[in-house]
Structure formats: C-alpha cells, structure tokens
Design a protein around this motif. Structure first.
Motif, mmCIF file in Angstrom:
data_model
loop_
_atom_site.group_PDB
_atom_site.id
_atom_site.type_symbol
_atom_site.label_atom_id
_atom_site.label_comp_id
_atom_site.label_asym_id
_atom_site.label_seq_id
_atom_site.Cartn_x
_atom_site.Cartn_y
_atom_site.Cartn_z
ATOM 1 N N GLN A 5 -41.507 -17.229 -9.364
ATOM 2 C CA GLN A 5 -41.085 -16.112 -8.467
ATOM 3 C C GLN A 5 -39.816 -15.576 -9.063
ATOM 4 N N THR A 6 -39.641 -14.250 -9.209
ATOM 5 C CA THR A 6 -38.645 -13.500 -9.717
ATOM 6 C C THR A 6 -37.914 -12.791 -8.402
ATOM 7 N N LEU A 7 -36.749 -13.528 -8.078
ATOM 8 C CA LEU A 7 -36.099 -12.915 -6.776
ATOM 9 C C LEU A 7 -35.070 -11.697 -6.944
ATOM 10 N N VAL A 8 -35.556 -10.630 -6.761
ATOM 11 C CA VAL A 8 -34.931 -9.278 -6.600
ATOM 12 C C VAL A 8 -34.601 -8.998 -5.499
ATOM 13 N N CYS A 9 -35.742 -8.380 -4.725
ATOM 14 C CA CYS A 9 -35.485 -8.113 -3.338
ATOM 15 C C CYS A 9 -35.325 -9.217 -2.393
ATOM 16 N N LEU A 10 -35.534 -10.231 -2.626
ATOM 17 C CA LEU A 10 -35.434 -11.515 -1.829
ATOM 18 C C LEU A 10 -34.343 -12.395 -2.341
ATOM 19 N N ARG A 11 -33.374 -11.739 -2.895
ATOM 20 C CA ARG A 11 -32.434 -12.544 -3.644
ATOM 21 C C ARG A 11 -31.717 -13.665 -2.767
ATOM 22 N N THR A 12 -31.522 -13.450 -1.558
ATOM 23 C CA THR A 12 -30.701 -14.324 -1.013
ATOM 24 C C THR A 12 -31.762 -15.339 -0.091
ATOM 25 N N VAL A 13 -32.910 -15.332 -0.418
ATOM 26 C CA VAL A 13 -33.690 -16.415 0.121
ATOM 27 C C VAL A 13 -33.415 -17.926 -0.226
ATOM 28 N N GLY A 14 -33.259 -18.713 0.359
ATOM 29 C CA GLY A 14 -32.860 -20.169 0.063
ATOM 30 C C GLY A 14 -31.522 -20.417 0.069
ATOM 31 N N GLN A 15 -30.769 -19.287 0.365
ATOM 32 C CA GLN A 15 -29.171 -19.481 0.616
ATOM 33 C C GLN A 15 -28.893 -19.962 2.016
ATOM 34 N N GLU A 16 -27.659 -20.492 2.255
ATOM 35 C CA GLU A 16 -27.411 -20.691 3.529
ATOM 36 C C GLU A 16 -27.077 -19.263 4.317
ATOM 37 N N ASN A 17 -27.302 -19.087 5.486
ATOM 38 C CA ASN A 17 -27.119 -17.740 6.195
ATOM 39 C C ASN A 17 -27.454 -16.696 5.298
ATOM 40 N N PRO A 18 -28.667 -16.604 4.858
ATOM 41 C CA PRO A 18 -28.988 -15.619 3.914
ATOM 42 C C PRO A 18 -28.667 -14.026 4.225
ATOM 43 N N ALA A 19 -28.839 -13.578 5.486
ATOM 44 C CA ALA A 19 -28.367 -12.401 6.098
ATOM 45 C C ALA A 19 -26.886 -12.010 5.965
ATOM 46 N N SER A 20 -26.083 -13.138 5.674
ATOM 47 C CA SER A 20 -24.879 -12.664 6.121
ATOM 48 C C SER A 20 -24.087 -12.088 4.922
ATOM 49 N N LEU A 21 -23.122 -11.261 5.149
ATOM 50 C CA LEU A 21 -22.420 -10.577 4.483
ATOM 51 C C LEU A 21 -21.659 -11.409 3.129
ATOM 52 N N GLU A 22 -21.509 -12.472 3.670
ATOM 53 C CA GLU A 22 -20.592 -13.691 2.892
ATOM 54 C C GLU A 22 -21.380 -13.876 1.801
ATOM 55 N N PHE A 138 -30.656 -6.701 11.328
ATOM 56 C CA PHE A 138 -30.158 -5.600 10.622
ATOM 57 C C PHE A 138 -29.066 -4.824 11.433
ATOM 58 N N GLU A 139 -28.920 -4.777 12.930
ATOM 59 C CA GLU A 139 -27.906 -3.986 13.485
ATOM 60 C C GLU A 139 -26.707 -5.020 13.005
ATOM 61 N N ALA A 140 -26.956 -6.174 13.040
ATOM 62 C CA ALA A 140 -25.732 -6.889 13.163
ATOM 63 C C ALA A 140 -25.192 -6.846 11.442
ATOM 64 N N ALA A 141 -26.065 -6.612 10.484
ATOM 65 C CA ALA A 141 -25.498 -6.490 9.174
ATOM 66 C C ALA A 141 -24.965 -5.217 9.033
ATOM 67 N N LEU A 142 -25.358 -4.271 9.597
ATOM 68 C CA LEU A 142 -24.865 -2.795 9.615
ATOM 69 C C LEU A 142 -23.343 -2.976 10.187
ATOM 70 N N GLU A 143 -23.124 -3.724 11.145
ATOM 71 C CA GLU A 143 -21.806 -3.737 11.664
ATOM 72 C C GLU A 143 -20.829 -4.635 10.900
ATOM 73 N N GLU A 144 -21.436 -5.552 10.210
ATOM 74 C CA GLU A 144 -20.530 -6.419 9.219
ATOM 75 C C GLU A 144 -20.221 -5.395 8.077
ATOM 76 N N ALA A 145 -21.349 -4.482 7.721
ATOM 77 C CA ALA A 145 -21.015 -3.624 6.600
ATOM 78 C C ALA A 145 -19.989 -2.527 6.823
ATOM 79 N N ARG A 146 -20.064 -2.148 8.321
ATOM 80 C CA ARG A 146 -18.920 -1.137 8.449
ATOM 81 C C ARG A 146 -17.907 -1.650 8.584
ATOM 82 N N ALA A 147 -17.512 -2.799 9.038
ATOM 83 C CA ALA A 147 -16.493 -3.599 9.232
ATOM 84 C C ALA A 147 -15.727 -3.931 7.949
#
Lengths: 441, 807
Positions: A5-22, A138-147
């Motif tokens: 696989q070449t992960l471009v769009c799913l870059r964070t898959v496999g990471q811990e807390n993949p959806a987080s801003l961190e 996604f809403e949570a991610a938006l909040e993170e990005a706004r903050a």
C-alpha cells in the motif's frame, strides 16, 4: 496493512489516535497550508501543480481536479463556496468514511488549501447520514483545527479566512449528486439541478462553488508537499497518484486498500486475501454498482486505473470493488442492485422515476418465477431508454448494472426464466449433495 | 442575436433564448409537459428532448440555451426515439381512465400520446396508485394521474407567492401534496387546473358536467374587478358551465383569478329573477313586462311630477356596463334629477367638482411590473385585484421595493420593504409624514404652497414613514437607481375611507413630488367607465351617500343590492324602506331587495352586450354569450323602455352599440379616453391632520373578495372557500382582546351608530390596536354602518339571551 500500500489519504492509519490533530501534526500536517498561505503562493501555481499531479475526481466521474479548479471564477464580488462530497451512498462504497474517521485533518487541510487557491470563504463537508459516529469525529477535528488556528478568521495573520462546517445528510443516495447535495445544504429537498449552469458559476446559494470528493481534497496536501510530478509518478499515465479501493464481497480480507493507480487486479486481490473459501472468482464490479460488472475472464488481466478498467469494459468509479464468487446468483444480485436504484431515485425526472421501478419489478418478477424470455430484451431496452435522458447521472447509474449483467450473464438469466430457479443454486445444490454423499460414504 | 437552425429552418433569436423558444418562434412543435413560458424551467418531464449536433445525448429543449450556429433536430431518429421513450415512461403508471377523466379531450398527455405513444403498452406490472388530496372546494384532485411535472408547485410558489403545494417523497413515491390538513387557498388557485397537463387537477364545480368538445366557447370580459380580464365562457345548452382565461398578455396574461373563474356558478343560481315582480299590499306577485314597466314608469313619473326631479335617486352598480350607467344617468337627468351615483361604497365626496378628469390607475397594467418603487395605500391587494397583486409580486421579485400604508397588516405574499400599519384614523397623519419626508428630501419644501407648508410644519415624521419616502424617491438603503420608476396607488380601503379626499390629495402630492405615477385601483369592473359617462351628481345633486342620508321618495336601483353594495347597510335599508317607490333592475331575487316595490329582471354580463372600461382606461365591449334566462332582458333595453314610458326624448336605442356611440360622441373610444383620464385636482383640498384618539375603537371593514358583487355572492364553490368561512368573524389584536376582556371565539355585540351585529371574536395580530376588522357586504354585518367608523363592543354573557343583548 500490507507493504504494497501507499498511504497518502490514509496517512495516519496505524498511528495511535489517528484522527487527532497531534498525530497529524507529527506527520507534518498543516505545514503545506501554512507554507502556501504565508508565502502567498499564487493560485495559478497551485492549480498547475494539481493539474500536473494527474489527480482526477475520486467520487466516480474522474474529472481532472486541476481543470475543475480552473473553472472557478477568479474575480467574483461576493462569497465563493467550497463543498466536499462525503455522501458516498452506493452499496460497497466506504472509503470516504475511513478518511474522516482516521485522517480528518488532512481533508481539512486539503479543503483549506483549495479555499485559499479558489478564494472560497466558506466551506461545507456534506457527510451522509448513516455514519453518525464518523460525522462526530469530523466535527471534533473541526473544533481542534479551529482552536489551533487552521480554520477561521485571518489565518496565520495573513488575512486569509476560511470557515468550514460539517453538514450531515439523512441517507439519500441522490444527495451524493453534487447539485442535489447543494440543494440539501441549502435546506431544500435533495434533487439534482439541471446543468448548465454548473456549480462553478451557480452553486451553493447561487454562488460560485467548487465541489470535490473527500479523497480528492485529501490528496492535495501530499501533492503540495511532494509536488504534482511525484503524485503523478505514483500512478500511471492518465491516472496519477494513489487510489483507495474499498474491497467488499467474497474476499478473505475486505477493507480499504490505498494503492498506486495502475495496480494489477491480481495484486489488489492478493492484498484483500483473495477469493474466500478457496472458491472461484465469478465476477467483479470494479467501481461500485453504477459501473459495469465484469466477468472474471475480463478483469483478471486488467490494471486498476481509469484506462485499464475502461479497456476491460467497465470503469474505475469510486473504486468500490465488489467481488463475487462462483456461488453468486447474478439474477438475484441484479434484483438487489435494481431495488437500490429504484428506492433511491429522487423522482424528479420521468425516465428514472418511472424506469427504475419498471426495471426492478420485471427483475423481481423473474426472481419470483414469473419471468418471460422477452423480458431480457425489455430490460435492455428500458435501461437504454433511461440512459442519457435524465437530469443527473443516476439514470445512467441505474441502467448500467442491468445492461452489463444481462450482457455478460445472459444464459444465467435465461436459465432462471426457463426453470424458475437459479442456475447457480441448482449447480450448488448438486455439489452440496455430492459432498454430503462423500461424507456419508 | 443568434442564428440557429432547427429541422433545416433558420431562425434568429435573442441571446439567452432556449431551443424551445426558438422552435416556438418558428412554429415547430416540440412536445412538452413541465415547460411553461410563465414559469421557471424545471426540465423534469424530459418530453422535449431533441437532438443537437455535436452532442451525443439528446438535450431538453426547454432548458438548453441556444448557441450561435447550433443545429437542432426535433424530428430526427434520435430525437423521436428519445421522445417516444419518455412518452412510454410517462404512460406506464398513468391510469387509462380517459373515458371518465374530465381532462379528456383537452389533455396534453392524451394529445401527445396520440403522436408519440405506442399503440399498446409493454408495461405489465402493477400500476402506481396515489391517494387524492382534498385541497378545497375549487380544485378536484386525481393524483394517480399526476405526472409530477410540478407546474402547479411552481405556479403557486412563483406567481401565487406561497408554495402551497409541493412534491414530497422520492422516486415512484413522489407525490404532489399540500401542507398537512391544509387546502390550497391562493386567490389564483384555479390556474393550476389550466396548468395541469393531465387530469390530476380539474375544476371541482365543473366536474362531470360536460365533455370539453360539447362546449361552445365564447369570448367575454370578466365583470368582477377593475382589471377587465379576458375570459372565455363555455356554454352547453344555453347554460354557462365554466369560465377559462382568454390569453391577453397586457391584462391577465394567461391567468385568471378564482373570483373571475368560479363566479359563473352564481349565474345559474336559483335566486335568478326570471319574471318581473311587483309588490301589492306587501305581497310579491309575478307579472308581465308591460304591466311592470308601466307601473314603474307611472309611479316614478307621479312622484317626480308631484314633488320634483330631486325626489328621485338613481344608484348604479360600478359593475354595470357603460351603456347601463349612461342610460340610468340620462334617465335621471331627463326626469330633472341630478341624484345619480355609482360610487356606492364611497363616503367622502369632497373632491366632487374639483377633479380635472376621470380617475384611473394612472398607468397601464403591464407598467406595474416595470416599476422600481411602489407605494400602495389602503388596499388588501390580493383581495381587490388578485392579478395586479401578482404583477407587483413579480416586480418585487425583479428588485422593486413595495411599501404599504394600510390599516391591516395582511400578507400580500410579497416581501414588503417598509410598512406603516395604522388605524384608519391615522392614515391621513401617516401620509402627511410621508409627504413631509418626501418634500424635505427633494428640498422642495419651500416650493410647496403655503397652506401645505404650514400644514406639514407640525408633523413629526416617524421612522417608517421616512423609510417609505426614502424608498419611493430612490434614496433608501438600496441606492442603485438615479430616478426610479415609481408608483403610488390607492386601494379600496382608501376609496371607502371617510377622509378619502385628504388621502387622495396627500397621495397625489407625494406622487408629484417624488415623480411617481399616481393612480386609483378602482373596485368595479366599470368604475372608470361610470365615471366617464358621468354617472354622478354634476350640479349640486346628491351623491350615493347623501341619497341614503336624505332619503328620496323614489329610487331606481341598477344592479344594486342596497344592504350589501352600499357603504352603510343600515342607512340603505332605512332609505329603501321609507321610499314610496323603489324600482330595482336586478338579476336576482334577494332579501336585500325585499323592501323594493318593483323588480325588473335584467341579465348579467353573459346575457347582454355591453362595454366595460377597465381601471387602465381600456374600453372593452362584449356580446351576449348566451340567451337571457326566462323573461330577463338586458339592462340597457329595460332602461330604454322605461325612458320611453316616462316620455324622454332621444331615447330610442336599438342596440348597445348605439348607446356606446352616443357616449363617445361618435369618436374612437380611445381618443375620448386619453383626453379624459386625469387624476389631478383643480384646486387644493383642505387637509386636517387629526391626532388619533386612543379611546376610539375603529371598525376596519373591507369587502371580502368573494362578496364583492351579486354574482360572486351566489357562487356556491367560492362561498365554500376558507377565505369566506373566516370572513364573517370580528378580528382584534390579541392585546386589544385582553384589554377588552374578550376571549377567542367569544360572542360579542358590535354597535355602530344605530345598528348592531353579533359576531364571533378572534385574535389576529394583523389588526392594529384600536381597530376591529369587520368585513362588509355580508348579511351578518348588514346591521352595521360604514365600513370605516367608530364602534363599540360589548361582551355577551353566555347566559344572556341574544334578543336581550341587542335590545
């Protein structure tokens, strides 16, 4: 995930807390947005990189993204809008779900870059109604990005502002059609608009609007980071970059696989664990039910890209690959698919409203043992009459499975009509009986 | 201009035209269902698919803009195949019930199916069934026949102003429906019957009465409002069975108001008077024409001879023809009476003798749509002139600003930019403020006559009055026009106002200072015509109000039901009762004419020839579309014979044309009209700006749209509409109700002058404080006085007998 696989769009898959801003920041996230905005990179330069990347609309139509962006009016006295289409509603499509579930920030960054490039002030991500949890992610991610200052007023102190909102639908397939989606965002009944005018001149609230698929936007930060050429080179001619294939059906390991465009079908099948239970491959719908079904013989040698699948007699669609093994009754499968399109037709224009019901009823009648041989020609004829005569592409989408199933598996349909039974199940019954006989022996 | 080729024929069309426009221009028929030239393009029926060179798919002609050099094929194999396939789809779920469908014979689907449909259906599955909806007493539904073209939806939204119908659900489940438990109450609702290309929406009153091919179609003019809409009357066996619009772009376009469309049912009312009747010792007897006419002429002559001409009063309906009004006027003059009037509901006549010409709407009907700024004073637009309201609605949709000064906050279904909702007493005050604001803006206050400057000096301009002035002069928040085309219109409430003269003068001044067109939207079908023939006192005679206030010994009523058509029903009743001789020329027997002495049956507009002059000054003659009912005779003939019998000279008209010739002095009507129309005043009127007295309770009486004349009042379907059901209540602001201690639905006793009425009270925030909305022209309010005036209200304890409460 396999190494292939070449992960471009799913870059964070496999990471811990993949959806987080961190996590996203750790992988270099939002750096491209910051760079483009603070260095005031010219929109034309960005668009030429996108053009160079060979990125084509991942929602199914495959329209070149860079070209689409160049349609947005440069000078417009008023708000321009950006819309992301995360309303994948066709059976077998689930790639965008995983993007907003695992990598929402890359989508946000991609949209922000697009907004900067196209001069859009407000954006909406339209998420289909059945994936409520992912909508909340996604809403949570938006909040993170706004903050964190990646969305909102005066980003990075440059005067560039972009507000992004999530909008969720209520599960209408038709709202995945971009103009129906726009109507739905406006709070109206989701029904496609007649085009032209296209969204680039008359979109959300009648204002210029750019609509792209989730995967398309999500590819943008990578393209900005590595350049359009590098993205193009991931794939093959006419099909740049990577593509997420949502593999479902009779495979051992169904799921999303992000691979380089042009991957041979066999390799993709290998990633998904091959046909399950050691059975034979019978047919594949390579891009989702609105693309033509291919018998095993036609797809075995094909490569998975726009041209490759077109050559094989189907199309890439949204990359929603449905695999069917030898036990699949094509008549019953078609009945299910036709029911979907019948139920999801918006009812606005005549051929689709009347035709999808007609198709479904005839196929259902065949399955119920009331079929007539002339029904097959009727189905073909009715499908052709829907195709190309409707306001949106749903008419064609509904016609394609009927036409391709009958084209490739006509004998199976004829058998069903003659015997009022499924040919496959007849064969299967014989084999199971034989197996049982062996067991008792 | 663009050059395109359709089926090998060249045509030049304007930029932005669609293929269907171009084809229509060439007379090439492209089949269509959802497309309508007056509605937005939906492109949903797909029937108009055509082949266009360089396109691999057929394109809908209705939605595809033409490009220069485009080659279009409407009858090529590809085009016809596409059209036939759409036809097949449309028919699979459409019931084959043409033999019992009212649309049969005038059905677009049926007609186009003959051309494009297959002889037999390939569809053998179950057909869709859709439940019918009850959307009111005017439009009948058979929703299984619906082909979802959404013409009705778009009409009600775009022309009617409110989306009362919608397409709900998806796919095959999609159906047209109204809001839950709601009917379609638009005053233009009947048009969806014409628009429906199938038999899904048909006329409820006409249902199952005739097949379209059995009907004789004759042109006529609608007699219920000042617009002069063109209609087509459909007749079978001498009976009017329905009325449809006759297309006239500059008047009614292709529309018709419900009043004009459904009032015809009143023509066939059992109330119709078929033979002359005379009252002898309080008992009515049928008689023959000779007896009745001789009796009438003899009695009138006796009274005039024994007293003077002044003992005779002649009241003419503003819905009577010019010919009738002219002969009635000449009849009065011939007998030495100057007491003739058509302004039955007016109460203020102070500018009589001060006008320079005939009062009219000040512009032509299509001009309304071109206005940038419109100020409407005292009008319930949708009630009074439904189709004019529609023009204003479209003007506003195109960017015009509408402001209103009105004693009722009724929703015209048009976005209003600024409004001053005030009690009728305050209207003069508000208009003075607007005048002051307008004059100040234009820096013209110094140029105003001294009397006006002094008058305006003490006026404090409220914010909304200033906003209205700013909008009218183009100085408002949208300053995008250097000199806006603007108009100031006076509606019926202004005309019936006890201070109409001041309202008129102030409005005229506002219009003059702001460069606006000034006009009066007169109520009757022939108000302007009656004005032109001079059916009003000339030299000190009594006007309509004075004729009731100082009762006459003899009355001639032309088309008048005194209690319902006059400004003050109580006065009217008293005046008629005390008179020695009342001769009523009427189409109907009526309780309102119980106190008359001789009833002469005259014919309504369908059974006589005549002329109406619309509020835009258009002179429109029409002929009888059917034979008179029973012994009834055209009004002009009856008046002519009456004139002969009382010995008037030059009263020998053999046709209505001869009378028309006399009216216009042999000239071309339009020449006379344009010389005569003039809204300016000869001299200034004294304006008094009275400050409102808060203790007063004011009646705001309007004429409900389905009570406006004798025919409409007798149309059963119109009387069953929701508007009518609601019209017989007394409406107060909830705050006012609280103040008076009245509860919703409670019975109240309303007293006005000597009269009273018992009505149900209901709360309505559209009524300003200090006002009670009590409509006129209704039997239930015929015990009251003027439409606008002071009233008192008493609660009726539930236990108290009604007789006692009234006493």
């Amino acid at each position: 995930m396999s190494a292939a696989q070449t992960l471009v769009c799913l870059r964070t898959v496999g990471q811990e807390n993949p959806a987080s801003l961190e996590t996203y920041l750790k992988l270099g996230g939002y750096a491209q947005l910051k760079r483009l905005v603070t260095e005031k990179v010219k929109a034309t330069d960005i668009i030429s990189q996108v053009k160079l990347s060979g990125l084509r609309g991942r929602g199914g139509a495959g329209f070149p993204t860079g070209l689409k962006w160049s349609f947005m009016p440069r000078y417009f006295d008023g708000t321009k809008y950006l819309v992301c289409n995360t309303d994948e509603g066709e059976p077998g499509t689930f790639k965008d779900r995983d993007i907003i579930r695992y990598n929402p920030h890359q989508l946000i960054e991609g949209m922000a870059i697009a907004a900067y490039t196209l001069g859009a002030r407000v954006g909406y991500n339209y998420i289909h109604g059945e994936i409520w949890q992912d909508y909340e992610i996604f809403e949570a991610a938006l909040e993170e990005a706004r903050a964190a200052g990646y969305l909102g007023e005066n980003l990075f102190g440059t005067g560039f502002s972009f507000d992004l909102y999530a909008v969720h639908g209520y599960g209408a397939y038709i709202c995945g059609e971009e103009t129906a989606l726009i109507e739905s965002i406006e709070g109206k009944k989701g029904q496609p608009r007649f085009k032209p005018p296209f969204p680039a001149s008359y979109g959300v609230f009648g204002k210029p609007t750019n609509v792209n698929n989730t995967e398309s936007y999500t590819s943008i930060p990578w393209i900005m980071e590595h350049g359009g050429q590098a993205f193009q080179e991931l794939g093959v001619a006419n099909s740049g970059g990577t593509k997420i294939f949502s593999v479902s059906g009779h495979v051992d390991k169904p799921g999303n696989y992000e691979v380089n465009m042009g991957i041979p079908f066999a390799e993709l099948m290998a990633l998904a664990g091959g046909v399950w239970k050691g059975r034979q491959l019978k047919a594949v719908i390579p891009g989702g039910p609105s693309t033509a079904v291919l018998p095993a013989s036609a797809i075995l040698g094909a490569t998975m890209d726009y041209d490759g699948l077109s050559k094989a007699g189907s199309s890439l669609g949204a990359g929603s690959m449905i695999v069917m093994d030898e036990t699949t009754c094509m008549v019953k499968t078609l009945k299910r698919l036709s029911y979907f399109f019948f139920e999801e037709s918006c009812g606005q224009c005549t051929p689709c409203r009347e035709g999808t019901g007609w198709l479904y009823r005839v196929i259902k009648r065949i399955v119920d043992g009331q079929g007539r041989l002339e029904d097959l020609d009727l189905l073909t004829d009715v499908s052709s009459n829907i195709s190309g005569r409707t306001i949106c592409a749903l008419g064609d989408a509904a016609a394609t499975p009927v036409l391709s199933f009958i084209k490739h598996f006509r004998p199976e349909f004829e058998y069903y009509i003659r015997h009022d039974r499924s040919m496959v199940e007849d064969g299967l019954a014989g084999r199971i009986q034989a197996q049982q006989e062996v067991a008792y022996a | 201009m663009l050059n395109v080729e359709i089926d090998g024929k060249q045509v030049e069309v304007e930029h932005g035209s669609t293929i269907i426009d171009a084809a229509d221009q060439l007379g090439i028929a492209i089949p269509r269902f959802c497309y309508h030239k007056k509605l937005s393009v939906a492109a949903n029926c797909r029937m108009c698919l055509v082949q266009v060179e360089k396109f691999n798919k057929p394109l809908p002609a209705c939605a595809t803009p033409v490009a220069d050099g485009m080659k279009i094929f409407t009858r090529s194999k590809a085009a016809v195949e596409a059209q036939q396939s759409v036809m097949e789809f449309l028919l699979i779920n459409h019931p084959l019930d043409c033999p019992i469908c009212d649309q049969g014979g005038e059905c677009d689907l049926q007609d186009i199916a003959v051309a494009y449909g297959a002889p037999a259906s390939r569809y053998t599955e179950e057909k869709r069934v859709v439940l019918n909806k009850n959307i009111g007493p005017l439009v009948s539904t058979d929703m299984t026949r619906c082909i979802q073209c959404t013409r009705c939806v778009r009409f009600l939204k775009e022309i009617g102003g409110m989306m009362e119908l919608g397409l709900i659900n998806r796919g095959e489940h999609a159906e047209i429906t109204a809001y839950v438990d709601k009917s379609v109450d638009s005053e233009l609702s009947g048009n969806i019957i014409d628009l429906c290309p199938v038999g899904a929406l048909t006329s409820k009153p006409f249902r199952y009465t005739a097949r379209s091919w059995e009907l004789i179609r004759r042109p006529s003019i609608a007699p219920h409002d000042g617009l002069g809409s063109h209609i087509e009357v459909h007749i079978k066996d001498g009976k009017v069975l329905r009325v449809l619009p006759r297309e006239k772009e500059t008047i009614n376009e292709c529309w018709l108001s419900d009043r004009d469309r459904f009032a015809y049912e009143g023509l066939n009312s059992p109330d119709r008077l078929k033979v002359p009747m005379v009252k002898h010792n309080g008992v009515w007897h049928e008689t023959d024409w000779k007896t009745a006419l001789e009796l009438a002429a003899g009695q009138i002559k006796d009274i005039v001879n024994s007293e003077s001409g002044d003992a005779l009063g002649v009241l003419v309906s503003p819905n009577s023809t010019m010919e009738e009004a002219h002969l009635a006027t000449r009849f009065a003059h011939g007998l030495g009476s100057d007491n003739v009037d058509y302004r039955l509901r007016h109460t203020d006549f102070r500018h009589d003798g001060k006008r320079l010409g005939v009062i009219w709407m000040g512009c032509n009907i299509p001009d309304v749509q071109e206005m940038d700024r419109i100020l409407v004073i005292g009008s319930n637009l949708r009630n009074e002139h439904p189709l004019l309201a529609q023009r204003i609605r479209r003007a506003v949709a195109n960017g015009a600003e509408l402001s209103v000064v009105n004693p009722l906050d009724d929703d015209p279904l048009i976005p209003i930019r600024h409004k001053a909702i005030c009690s009728p007493n305050d209207m003069v005050n508000v208009l003075s403020q607007i005048l002051k604001a307008v004059s100040g803006l234009e820096r013209l206050s110094l140029c105003l006559p001294k009397s006006l400057s002094e008058l305006l000096e003490g006026v404090r301009v409220w914010d909304n009055s200033r906003d209205i002035a700013l909008s009218l002069t183009g100085h408002g928040e949208t300053v995008d026009l250097i000199s806006p085309r603007s108009a100031v219109f006076l509606g019926n409430i202004s005309q019936y106002h006890p201070r109409y003269t001041e309202i008129f003068s102030l409005a005229e001044a506002i219009a003059s200072l702001s460069g606006a067109t000034f006009g009066v939207l007169s109520a009757g079908a022939n108000s302007v015509g009656a004005n032109l023939v001079g059916a009003m006192p000339k030299a000190g005679g009594l006007n309509a109000r004075a004729m009731l206030e100082s009762p006459r010994k003899a009355y001639v009523l032309v088309n008048v039901e005194p209690e319902l058509d006059c400004h003050n029903p109580t006065l009217a009743r008293q005046a008629i009762k005390q008179a020695e001789c009342v001769v009523a020329l009427t189409a109907y027997k009526s309780e309102a004419l119980e106190d008359a002495d001789i009833l002469l049956p005259i014919t309504p507009f369908t059974e006589t020839s005549g002329t109406f002059m619309s509020m835009e000054g258009r002179v429109q003659s029409f002929t009888a579309v059917t034979k008179p009912l029973g012994e009834a005779r055209p009004g002009w003939k009856v008046l002519r014979v009456l004139g002969n019998l009382v010995g008037l000279s030059k009263f020998d008209f053999d046709s209505s044309e001869e009378i028309k010739n006399e009216i216009f002095g042999g000239e071309k009507p339009s020449a006379v009209v344009w010389r005569t129309l003039n809204n300016n005043l000869r001299e200034l009127i004294d304006v008094e700006i009275k400050v409102r007295l808060d203790s007063d309770l004011q009646r705001v009486g309007e004429i409900p749209q389905f009570q406006s004349d004798a025919i409409v009042r007798r149309s059963p379907p119109l009387q069953k509409t929701r508007q009518v059901v609601k019209a017989v209540l007394a409406a107060l602001h909830p705050e006012q109700m609280r103040k008076l201690g009245i509860k919703e639905g409670e019975r109240i006793l309303v007293r006005q002058g000597d009269g009273s009425a018992i009505l149900d009270a209901y709360a309505d925030i559209r009524v300003p404080l200090g006002c009670v909305r009590i409509p006129g022209a209704l039997p239930s309010t015929a015990g009251l006085g003027d439409l606008l005036g002071e009233i008192t209200i008493e609660r009726i304890p539930a236990t108290q007998p009604l007789d006692e409460a009234i006493a």
